[in-house]
Design a protein around this motif. Structure first.
Motif, PDB file in Angstrom:
ATOM      1  N   LYS A 246       0.821  -1.209   0.000  1.00 36.72           N
ATOM      2  CA  LYS A 246       0.000   0.000   0.000  1.00 36.72           C
ATOM      3  C   LYS A 246       0.853   1.256   0.000  1.00 36.72           C
ATOM      4  N   ASP A 247       2.015   1.170   0.633  1.00 34.10           N
ATOM      5  CA  ASP A 247       2.909   2.323   0.725  1.00 34.10           C
ATOM      6  C   ASP A 247       3.743   2.439  -0.557  1.00 34.10           C
ATOM      7  N   GLY A 248       3.616   3.578  -1.238  1.00 38.30           N
ATOM      8  CA  GLY A 248       4.298   3.751  -2.523  1.00 38.30           C
ATOM      9  C   GLY A 248       5.810   3.683  -2.420  1.00 38.30           C
ATOM     10  N   GLU A 249       6.371   4.275  -1.361  1.00 40.71           N
ATOM     11  CA  GLU A 249       7.831   4.264  -1.193  1.00 40.71           C
ATOM     12  C   GLU A 249       8.328   2.854  -0.895  1.00 40.71           C
ATOM     13  N   LEU A 250       7.585   2.134  -0.063  1.00 45.48           N
ATOM     14  CA  LEU A 250       7.937   0.749   0.234  1.00 45.48           C
ATOM     15  C   LEU A 250       7.927  -0.084  -1.045  1.00 45.48           C
TER      16      LEU A 250
END
Length: 199
Positions: free
Chosen positions: A99-103
């Motif tokens: 869900k986290d774009g950076e991850l």
């Protein structure tokens, strides 16, 4: 110790973890009882990784894999993280659900690296995960159920860890560190009131 447990009628409260007597042992998963950040820090700090360059790199990779599993609603285990670290097709399948774009970007980058470059960054971490993820003792560390220190403190359990370091030098010492880190975390949460709020 167990004789005293029986004498006082507290057999139901007793939990044994033993590197020697695997069949009688209660499993211990140090990834339970905390946020992704909490569990990744306490587990990683138990590994003897000292290289000034690779230690922060491997800690970041390890933490991101724990976060990824938590985001997917899956309780982390050593075997799951080891597979994510060594099977890029398996990891890529999980990354699509991040869900986290950076991850997602960071882990996509890991998947796309050449095998040589990826190995340079992760080989030390893989070596430290392997004794917990595969082999005769892996069943002790990869169950969702088992000894959990928040529960042990809350319900006054009696937990005994048998870790003969002369017989298992790496596994005994590393498990001892995992136990202490997990216990300290549970005590800290109890002192700050976090444990009761998380019930």
């Amino acid at each position: 110790l167990y004789a005293y447990v029986v004498k006082t009628g507290r057999e139901e409260d007793f939990r044994l973890f033993s590197l020697v007597d695997i069949k009688r042992s209660t499993p211990f998963n140090p990834f339970t009882g905390g946020t992704a950040q909490e569990v990744s820090e306490r587990v990683f700090s138990s590994f003897p990784i000292e290289h000034p360059h690779f230690k922060p790199v491997q800690q970041k990779i390890f933490s991101n894999l724990v976060i990824l599993l938590k985001e997917c609603g899956i309780n982390p285990t050593f075997s799951l993280i080891h597979r994510l670290l060594t099977d890029m097709d398996f990891l890529a399948g999980f990354v699509t659900h991040a869900k986290d774009g950076e991850l997602k970007r960071i882990l996509d980058s890991l998947v796309r690296k050449s095998e040589k470059d990826r190995s340079n960054e992760t080989s030390g971490l893989e070596a430290n995960l392997s004794p917990f993820a595969v082999g005769e003792h892996s069943s002790l560390f990869n169950s969702i159920e088992g000894i959990e220190f928040d529960d042990a403190l809350r319900n006054n359990r009696i937990c005994y860890f048998q870790l003969p370091t002369m017989l298992y030098p790496f596994l005994g010492e590393a498990t001892g560190k995992l136990v202490l880190q997990s216990f300290q975390s549970a005590v800290a949460k109890r002192h700050t009131g976090l444990s009761s709020r998380n019930q």
